[in-house]
Design a protein around this motif. Structure first.
Motif, PDB file in Angstrom:
ATOM      1  N   ALA A  93       0.835  -1.005  -0.021  1.00 26.33           N
ATOM      2  CA  ALA A  93      -0.069   0.079   0.013  1.00 26.33           C
ATOM      3  C   ALA A  93       0.921   1.095   0.019  1.00 26.33           C
ATOM      4  N   TRP A  94       0.234   2.270  -0.383  1.00 27.76           N
ATOM      5  CA  TRP A  94       1.165   3.639  -0.491  1.00 27.76           C
ATOM      6  C   TRP A  94       1.135   4.146   0.769  1.00 27.76           C
ATOM      7  N   ALA A  95       2.519   4.584   1.156  1.00 23.30           N
ATOM      8  CA  ALA A  95       2.164   5.470   2.524  1.00 23.30           C
ATOM      9  C   ALA A  95       2.808   6.645   2.463  1.00 23.30           C
ATOM     10  N   ASP A  96       3.249   7.051   1.481  1.00 22.65           N
ATOM     11  CA  ASP A  96       3.836   8.426   1.054  1.00 22.65           C
ATOM     12  C   ASP A  96       3.993   8.752  -0.225  1.00 22.65           C
ATOM     13  N   TRP A  97       4.820  10.054  -0.568  1.00 26.67           N
ATOM     14  CA  TRP A  97       4.896  10.461  -1.968  1.00 26.67           C
ATOM     15  C   TRP A  97       6.239  10.972  -2.034  1.00 26.67           C
ATOM     16  N   ASP A  98       7.131  10.527  -3.055  1.00 30.64           N
ATOM     17  CA  ASP A  98       8.472  10.939  -3.314  1.00 30.64           C
ATOM     18  C   ASP A  98       8.139  12.079  -4.576  1.00 30.64           C
ATOM     19  N   ALA A  99       8.461  13.267  -4.000  1.00 29.52           N
ATOM     20  CA  ALA A  99       8.199  14.392  -4.914  1.00 29.52           C
ATOM     21  C   ALA A  99       9.234  14.349  -5.928  1.00 29.52           C
ATOM     22  N   GLU A 100      10.532  13.666  -5.673  1.00 37.01           N
ATOM     23  CA  GLU A 100      11.773  13.917  -6.511  1.00 37.01           C
ATOM     24  C   GLU A 100      11.621  12.909  -7.688  1.00 37.01           C
ATOM     25  N   THR A 101      11.212  11.498  -7.231  1.00 35.33           N
ATOM     26  CA  THR A 101      11.247  10.740  -8.101  1.00 35.33           C
ATOM     27  C   THR A 101       9.788  10.504  -8.696  1.00 35.33           C
ATOM     28  N   GLN A 102       8.737  11.287  -8.215  1.00 35.66           N
ATOM     29  CA  GLN A 102       7.208  11.405  -8.531  1.00 35.66           C
ATOM     30  C   GLN A 102       6.659   9.892  -8.446  1.00 35.66           C
ATOM     31  N   THR A 103       6.983   9.161  -7.295  1.00 37.81           N
ATOM     32  CA  THR A 103       6.406   7.978  -7.327  1.00 37.81           C
ATOM     33  C   THR A 103       5.928   7.812  -5.943  1.00 37.81           C
ATOM     34  N   PHE A 104       5.085   6.808  -5.459  1.00 38.73           N
ATOM     35  CA  PHE A 104       4.635   6.672  -4.240  1.00 38.73           C
ATOM     36  C   PHE A 104       5.562   5.696  -3.229  1.00 38.73           C
ATOM     37  N   ILE A 105       5.525   5.943  -2.026  1.00 39.15           N
ATOM     38  CA  ILE A 105       6.606   5.236  -1.235  1.00 39.15           C
ATOM     39  C   ILE A 105       5.583   4.222  -0.730  1.00 39.15           C
ATOM     40  N   THR A 106       5.863   2.942  -0.733  1.00 37.80           N
ATOM     41  CA  THR A 106       5.057   2.010   0.005  1.00 37.80           C
ATOM     42  C   THR A 106       5.324   1.853   1.454  1.00 37.80           C
ATOM     43  N   VAL A 107       4.360   1.124   1.940  1.00 38.70           N
ATOM     44  CA  VAL A 107       4.289   1.020   3.233  1.00 38.70           C
ATOM     45  C   VAL A 107       5.657   0.133   3.747  1.00 38.70           C
ATOM     46  N   ASP A 108       6.085  -0.985   2.978  1.00 39.77           N
ATOM     47  CA  ASP A 108       7.131  -1.706   3.367  1.00 39.77           C
ATOM     48  C   ASP A 108       8.521  -0.712   3.341  1.00 39.77           C
ATOM     49  N   GLU A 109       8.475  -0.138   2.251  1.00 42.04           N
ATOM     50  CA  GLU A 109       9.368   0.982   1.923  1.00 42.04           C
ATOM     51  C   GLU A 109       9.616   1.906   3.171  1.00 42.04           C
ATOM     52  N   LYS A 110       8.648   2.488   3.514  1.00 41.30           N
ATOM     53  CA  LYS A 110       8.366   3.360   4.639  1.00 41.30           C
ATOM     54  C   LYS A 110       8.887   2.824   5.982  1.00 41.30           C
ATOM     55  N   SER A 111       8.483   1.808   6.410  1.00 44.23           N
ATOM     56  CA  SER A 111       8.336   1.160   7.726  1.00 44.23           C
ATOM     57  C   SER A 111       9.976   0.194   7.776  1.00 44.23           C
ATOM     58  N   GLY A 112      10.442  -0.037   6.457  1.00 43.86           N
ATOM     59  CA  GLY A 112      11.605  -0.968   6.458  1.00 43.86           C
ATOM     60  C   GLY A 112      11.184  -2.358   6.818  1.00 43.86           C
ATOM     61  N   GLY A 113       9.953  -2.693   6.252  1.00 45.84           N
ATOM     62  CA  GLY A 113       9.357  -4.154   6.439  1.00 45.84           C
ATOM     63  C   GLY A 113       8.856  -4.192   7.496  1.00 45.84           C
ATOM     64  N   GLU A 114       9.090  -3.446   8.624  1.00 43.19           N
ATOM     65  CA  GLU A 114       8.079  -3.891   9.906  1.00 43.19           C
ATOM     66  C   GLU A 114       6.577  -3.740   9.578  1.00 43.19           C
ATOM     67  N   PRO A 115       5.933  -4.575  10.298  1.00 41.65           N
ATOM     68  CA  PRO A 115       4.410  -4.404  10.007  1.00 41.65           C
ATOM     69  C   PRO A 115       3.782  -3.242  10.514  1.00 41.65           C
ATOM     70  N   VAL A 116       2.935  -2.842   9.812  1.00 46.97           N
ATOM     71  CA  VAL A 116       2.214  -1.595  10.139  1.00 46.97           C
ATOM     72  C   VAL A 116       0.556  -1.797  10.388  1.00 46.97           C
ATOM     73  N   THR A 117       0.374  -1.336  11.596  1.00 46.94           N
ATOM     74  CA  THR A 117      -1.339  -1.488  11.726  1.00 46.94           C
ATOM     75  C   THR A 117      -1.905  -0.233  11.849  1.00 46.94           C
ATOM     76  N   ALA A 118      -3.320  -0.459  11.643  1.00 43.63           N
ATOM     77  CA  ALA A 118      -4.207   0.825  11.629  1.00 43.63           C
ATOM     78  C   ALA A 118      -5.436   0.612  12.932  1.00 43.63           C
ATOM     79  N   THR A 119      -6.159   1.646  13.018  1.00 44.21           N
ATOM     80  CA  THR A 119      -7.359   1.174  13.829  1.00 44.21           C
ATOM     81  C   THR A 119      -8.579   1.026  12.950  1.00 44.21           C
ATOM     82  N   ALA A 120      -8.589   1.748  11.798  1.00 49.69           N
ATOM     83  CA  ALA A 120      -9.712   1.551  10.951  1.00 49.69           C
ATOM     84  C   ALA A 120      -9.134   1.093   9.385  1.00 49.69           C
ATOM     85  N   LYS A 121      -9.970   0.410   8.766  1.00 49.28           N
ATOM     86  CA  LYS A 121      -9.835   0.198   7.344  1.00 49.28           C
ATOM     87  C   LYS A 121     -11.091   0.272   6.584  1.00 49.28           C
ATOM     88  N   ALA A 122     -11.006   0.867   5.464  1.00 53.51           N
ATOM     89  CA  ALA A 122     -12.420   0.783   4.625  1.00 53.51           C
ATOM     90  C   ALA A 122     -12.059   0.523   3.143  1.00 53.51           C
TER      91      ALA A 122
END
Lengths: 375, 869
Positions: free
Chosen positions: B505-534
């Protein structure tokens, strides 16, 4: 002032010297007048800046407004989000600081006041702080220019019509002192104490609400007619009521004033002499009444021309007329100094230039007037 | 023509005739010196938008439904019911005269409660919605010099007894407002749920001058200002002076009740320094000033609510506590009760696990808020939107007409398809440039822009819940233990112990490369959780049937463009970086966990956030992104054009950036912007540029992009504007100086015109109570409650609860309970002998509150009977 003759001078040399003397005298006179006008304008504009900013207190008002605005925004932003209080407060501080900087509030008022003055005097109106033109521009020049045509149309039509109609009627009435029409003008003159916007309400009620023959407000129908001719005629239709209210409001008092003015000149001995010599009414009017009153008429006309640039705030508001009057008022209420200075400086320059050139005109139209004074 | 107009006309004619008669008799007067000056007009205060100090958002009641519901009829018409909506400006004082002369069809800004009498006299129909609510704000600070008695909570609390809210309502609001005791909106959402507590407290804190006097006398004496000769005097013989800041702008009612309150305080023994002024005059004192400086004690507050806020858990912290998000110094000075502080903070942070627990906390907070009374609530005022007979106007109970999303879809002439409506608004049309990112935000401009907009989900005007618009269905999942409920059928609600965000999933935006940063890329592979999903499923034919006003189909590139810009504008590396959105972006990123496009055909998206709402419907937006922005919608082509001008520093979306760069703010409808935008559009056509190509290149080709640019250019050449949308009307023409515009019917809109006809009138119930006139204590008694809407029984499925309260002869609440359902529109209350024994002797009052699911406003009805023991 007279030039002393030199017995050794030829008439040509005398004429040349007299011309040189006159030119020097004129140059000195106009230089002094020019400097005085500029000083007056500078002082007038700076006072306007001080008044419009309440001597700097407006800064306090604007700062309060920014704090309130930012707090509202941040509060909405963080609503229903788990945002640490420190972060929230930092956001408020950053935003307040940024907006104060953009509004120029990070500089002392006194510094900004001279900045406004210089920009105004050099006709570099710059950008409005809060106002935008109807077309979405922040350039003060655009804000003024886009409203100017509507104001000139309304004020020009009503005031020029008022000037020439009242002048003509006053002249005619002054020749029939004590007649029914003379008495009517005198009797109705107190009605001019009623402001134009009040007449505007009456006219709207009668012609728009009751008879439904003229529009309530605006400068053109919504949507405007697609053809140029249709647009032109539509604007004329919308112009009738606001121009009419401005006209009616001043008609009787202006006619009464001019009529009284002409009466004074009509009772001069030289007019009686002319009558005794058997000169016709038209000739007496032209040569013995209008001519000596011409400087006053020209002054009045010139000031009127300056006045039409200011617009008519209340009448424009009543009729939703997109003129400069409401723009100036909005600028004052929003403390938009750039717009206030922009409109003021135009007025000041126009008034200065008018007064400056009136001196020339007086000398041309009235042989009794000589420029530069003299011994 | 109105009577007033006739009288005025008659007066004018009389003056003229009088002048002529005088002229016939008057003797000539001595000539006077000439008068050269042309009369100069005095400036008058231009009407300004209702200043709103803060932003709590709430919900509200409606007194009488006056809108007419159109006859249900099958239609083949798509989009809006009207051919054209002509928007123009009008000055409020002339509205009624113009409407009586049939020059205007609807005045969308509406009138305040103070104008209700005039409106009723006109006989024009009108709709009702929320208005400003007014409060008495105290300064609780400890002054640097001198005593501030309003630091004492008991004195503040006593002001609830001192103020006769009913008198204020009748006298200054024509009886059209609602007396208000609580920060939550009266008669709405939370109020309905807490009706029993609310009613009990309203009874307790009803007007009682003597009680107020008793409390305040005692507290003032303790503070060293005993009542001496009817005045609170200290040992030095100085009377206690209260500096009361009173707003005299807006609708003028604050000054009216401020004057009333001053009288009440003077009757007690205070000296009142009544300082009146506009918001601009008083803001520097109460907002920007130091509360400790002692420059003021009380202020007449006014607050706005433009959204039907179904969950007001945050309101106590915001309106009373030093931790308030308002952040104003005056709030921070409040020395609140520790229990209230803890409760308010917990409610703000939603530290409760069940709705029952929340209700208990809210009920206690209501009580404590009155004891704190940093602000004493005065009234909830209303706004009334007049319209011509035969015009169907839907009102959002909070947002009114002009600010309601539903308005363009339901506005019509009754029983008619087509036609024109002359829509009049305040003189704030074109109050700023129009652009979708940060154009003018006046209600006049936004009201017009809203006609051009389509939605993924849209707010229900009567409940504040989100309805599916072009979304088919949604699946909401929240962490187990969170008190979330679901009301509507178009979504599902599930609970999970842990919600893990997918690594891709996308977690952020890299304005230089103009591509999205994925959750894995941002967290370094650490699992990320959320309180709500839709997970949100759009209608399958979305990209086939939804068309921009330039004729292009809505495409995935449009949606992605809008989404990317949400990140890109806040990134310093971006060519269109702007400081303005950074704060909001940072707040968003605090809770944003991930977003994913599951499928583009059909369009399915899913989103993850650390956020929470008591209503699952309101969590759906975390699962989708749409083309809406701050002011309307922007297409791929229009954003590309505007971004190009922004990147070149020739235009700027925001006012602040425009000021910074000394360029014009982008406008899609006029001014210097159009020439610049056209230049950039031509360049885009020539180059075939795809903005953000590394990402957007996956969704659109160069040829497709050029076709989109050309369609936009053709639209501009035809209509003279770049304003784009997918809504039921398009911007046909503008007259910027004349301040008018024409919105025309968009023939290619996909939905039938009658899709939202059910919102023609709010389903506010009518309630009747039938029962015995006399009850014998100790014997059983039964009361029937009949609930109807437009004469038909209210369906049980639409009724959440029917609560009732019984008051004894001394107005004490003796029973609170719920009625039993019998059938549609019929409930029954059966009092046992034990119950009736509690009634006591004398007049007994039974009050019933019907709480609907279909509309957030409950209906109250009372019946009185005699109880004899």
């Amino acid at each position: 002032m007279s030039i002393e003759t030199n017995s050794q001078e030829t008439p040509i040399e005398y004429a040349k010297r007299a011309t040189r003397e006159t030119a020097k005298r004129l140059a000195r006179f106009f230089s002094i007048r020019l400097v005085l006008q500029i000083i007056t304008i500078i002082i007038g504009v700076y006072i306007t800046i001080l008044v419009a900013n309440m001597g700097g207190y407006v800064d306090t008002i604007l700062k309060a407004s920014i704090i309130e605005e930012v707090n509202m925004e941040v509060s909405a932003m963080v609503s229903e989000k788990d945002i640490p209080r420190e972060m929230r407060e930092q956001m408020v501080r950053d935003l307040v600081e940024e907006r104060e900087r953009l509004a120029g509030l990070d500089q002392p008022f006194i510094t900004r006041s001279f900045h406004h003055l210089w920009n105004g005097l050099t006709l570099n109106f710059g950008r409005a702080r809060f106002m935008v033109s109807d077309h979405g521009s922040r350039m003060v020049r655009n804000i003024i220019l886009e409203r100017l045509p509507a104001t000139l149309l309304l004020m020009g039509t009503s005031q020029l019509l008022l000037f020439f109609v009242t002048l003509s009627i006053a002249l005619a009435v002054s020749r029939h002192y004590g007649s029914f029409w003379d008495k009517l003008i005198v009797a109705m003159s107190p009605t001019s104490s009623i402001p134009p916007w009040f007449y505007g309400i009456f006219l709207i009620l009668i012609f728009a609400a009751w008879l439904k023959v003229l529009p309530f407000s605006g400068m053109v129908d919504a949507p405007p007619p697609p053809t140029k001719l249709g647009y032109f005629l539509n604007v004329l239709k919308h112009l009738i009521l606001p121009a009419g209210s401005l006209f009616i409001s001043s008609f009787f008092i202006n006619t009464y004033s001019w009529r009284t003015f002409f009466l004074i000149y009509s009772s001069e001995d030289y007019v009686d002499m002319a009558k005794a010599k058997g000169l016709g009414d038209r000739a007496i009017e032209r040569r013995y009444i209008l001519r000596p009153t011409l400087p006053s008429i020209i002054t009045s006309f010139a000031l009127l021309m300056v006045g039409i640039w200011t617009g008519a705030t209340l009448t424009e508001t009543i009729f939703n007329w997109p003129g400069l009057g409401t723009t100036i008022y909005t600028a004052i209420s929003k403390y938009d100094t750039a717009v206030i200075v922009g409109t003021t400086i135009i007025q000041a320059y126009m008034l200065g230039i008018t007064v400056f050139f009136l001196d020339f005109l007086y000398a041309i139209v009235d042989p009794r007037v000589k420029l530069g004074g003299g011994k | 023509m109105s009577k007033f107009a006739r009288i005025l006309s008659l007066l004018l004619v009389t003056v003229l005739l009088g002048g002529m008669l005088i002229a016939c008799e008057q003797k000539p007067v001595t000539p006077e010196p000439p008068v050269d000056e042309v009369p100069v007009e005095e400036p008058v205060e231009e009407p300004v938008e209702e200043p709103v100090e803060e932003e709590p958002v709430e919900e509200e009641p409606v007194e009488e439904p006056v809108e007419e519901e159109p006859e249900p009829e099958p239609t083949t018409r798509v989009g809006g019911w009207l051919d054209e909506i002509v928007v123009s400006i009008i000055d409020a004082p002339s509205v009624i005269v113009q409407m009586e002369a049939d020059a205007v069809d609807v005045y969308v800004n509406g009138f305040g409660t103070n104008d209700l009498d005039q409106l009723n006299d006109s006989g024009l129909p009108y709709t009702t919605s929320n208005g400003t609510y007014y409060t008495l704000q105290f300064n609780p600070a400890e002054f640097n010099e001198g005593l501030n008695v309003f630091r004492n909570r008991k004195i503040r609390e006593a002001f609830n007894y001192l103020i006769d809210r009913n008198y204020i309502n009748q006298e200054f609001y024509a009886g059209g407002a609602l007396p208000k005791w609580f920060a939550i909106m009266t008669n709405f959402g939370d109020y309905a749920l807490l009706a029993d507590t609310a009613r009990r407290l309203e009874t307790k804190y009803a007007y009682n001058f003597e009680k107020a006097k008793e409390i305040i006398d005692a507290e003032m004496e303790a503070a060293g200002y005993p009542l001496t000769d009817g005045k609170y005097m200290n040992a030095d013989g100085e009377q206690y002076e209260v500096i009361f800041l009173v707003r005299n702008d807006g609708d003028g009612t604050r000054k009216a009740w401020g004057t009333y309150l001053t009288g009440q305080m003077e009757k007690l023994g205070f000296a009142v320094n009544f300082k009146e002024g506009t918001g601009g005059d008083l803001g520097p004192i109460w907002i920007a000033g130091d509360p400790k400086a002692g420059e003021w004690h009380m202020y007449t507050g006014g607050w706005g609510a433009s959204v039907l806020n179904r969950d007001q858990s945050n309101i106590f912290q915001e309106m009373y506590l030093p931790t308030s998000a308002q952040g104003l110094p005056v709030f921070m000075e409040n020395d609140s009760d520790p229990e209230f502080q803890e409760l308010g903070d917990k409610l703000y942070n939603r530290e409760f696990t069940t709705m029952e627990q929340r209700a208990e906390m809210m009920a206690r907070a209501l009580e404590l808020s009155l004891e704190d009374s940093l602000q004493v609530m005065i009234v909830d005022s209303k706004r009334f939107v007049p319209h011509q007979e035969g015009l169907v106007v839907t009102t959002d109970l909070a947002a009114g007409v002009e600010s309601a999303q539903i308005t363009p879809f339901t506005l019509r002439w009754e029983g008619q398809e087509g036609g024109t409506v002359r829509w009049a608004t305040q003189p704030f049309l074109f109050n700023g440039p129009w652009n979708p990112v940060r154009g003018s935000n006046t209600t006049s401009d936004q009201g017009a822009v809203r006609m051009t907009v389509g939605y993924a989900t849209t707010y229900d005007p009567y409940t504040g819940l989100l309805n599916a618009f072009w979304v088919d269905k949604a699946e909401v999942t929240v962490q187990t233990g969170l008190p979330v409920q679901k009301t509507l059928d178009w979504l599902t609600l599930d609970f999970a112990d842990e919600i893990v965000v997918p690594g891709d999933a996308w977690a952020d935006w890299d304005a230089e490369t103009q591509t999205f940063i994925t959750v894995d890329e941002k967290s370094g592979g650490e699992p990320v959780t959320a309180t709500a999903k839709a997970v949100v499923y759009f209608r399958e034919d979305l990209f086939d049937v939804v068309k921009w006003h330039d004729g292009s189909n809505l495409e995935m590139a449009d949606i992605m463009m809008s989404y990317i810009m949400g990140f890109d504008r806040a990134k310093e590396e971006s060519a269109i970086y702007d400081k303005q959105p950074v704060g909001a972006f940072n707040v968003f990123m605090q809770t944003f966990k991930g977003f994913k496009i599951v499928s583009t055909d059909p369009l399915i998206m899913e989103g993850y956030q650390d956020t929470f709402s008591a209503d699952a419907e309101l969590l759906v937006p975390i699962g989708y992104t749409w083309i809406n922005n701050f002011q309307g919608e922007g297409s791929f082509a229009s954003y590309a054009m505007m971004n190009s001008a922004e990147a070149a520093h020739e235009l700027a979306y925001t006012e602040s950036k425009a000021l910074e760069l000394e360029v014009e703010q982008t406008s899609t409808i006029g001014g210097p912007s159009l020439e610049i935008l056209t230049k950039h559009l031509d360049q885009l056509i020539a180059d075939g540029t795809i903005p953000y190509e590394p990402t957007l290149g996956q969704y659109i080709t160069k040829e497709q992009a050029i076709a989109r640019y050309q369609a936009l250019k053709a639209h501009f050449e035809k209509y003279g504007n770049y304003h784009q949308g997918v809504g039921p009307y398009f911007l046909k023409s503008v007259d910027l100086n004349g301040k008018s515009l024409v919105m025309a019917h968009w023939d290619q809109y996909p939905d039938l015109a009658d899709r939202w006809s059910m919102y023609s009138a709010p389903k506010i119930s009518d309630v009747e109570i039938d029962g015995p006139g006399q009850v014998v204590g100790g014997e059983e008694a039964t009361f029937d409650i009949y609930v109807t809407f437009q004469g038909k029984p209210y369906e049980l499925a639409d009724i959440k609860q029917v609560k009732f309260l019984v008051y004894d002869a001394e107005n004490n609440v003796v029973i609170i309970s719920a009625a039993e359902a019998v059938e549609d529109g019929h409930f029954v209350i059966t009092f046992s002998g034990e119950d009736t024994a509690k009634f006591g002797d004398g007049a007994t009052k039974l009050e019933v509150a019907v709480i609907s699911i279909a509309v957030a406003q409950p209906t109250f009805e009372t019946i009185e009977f005699i109880t004899a023991q």
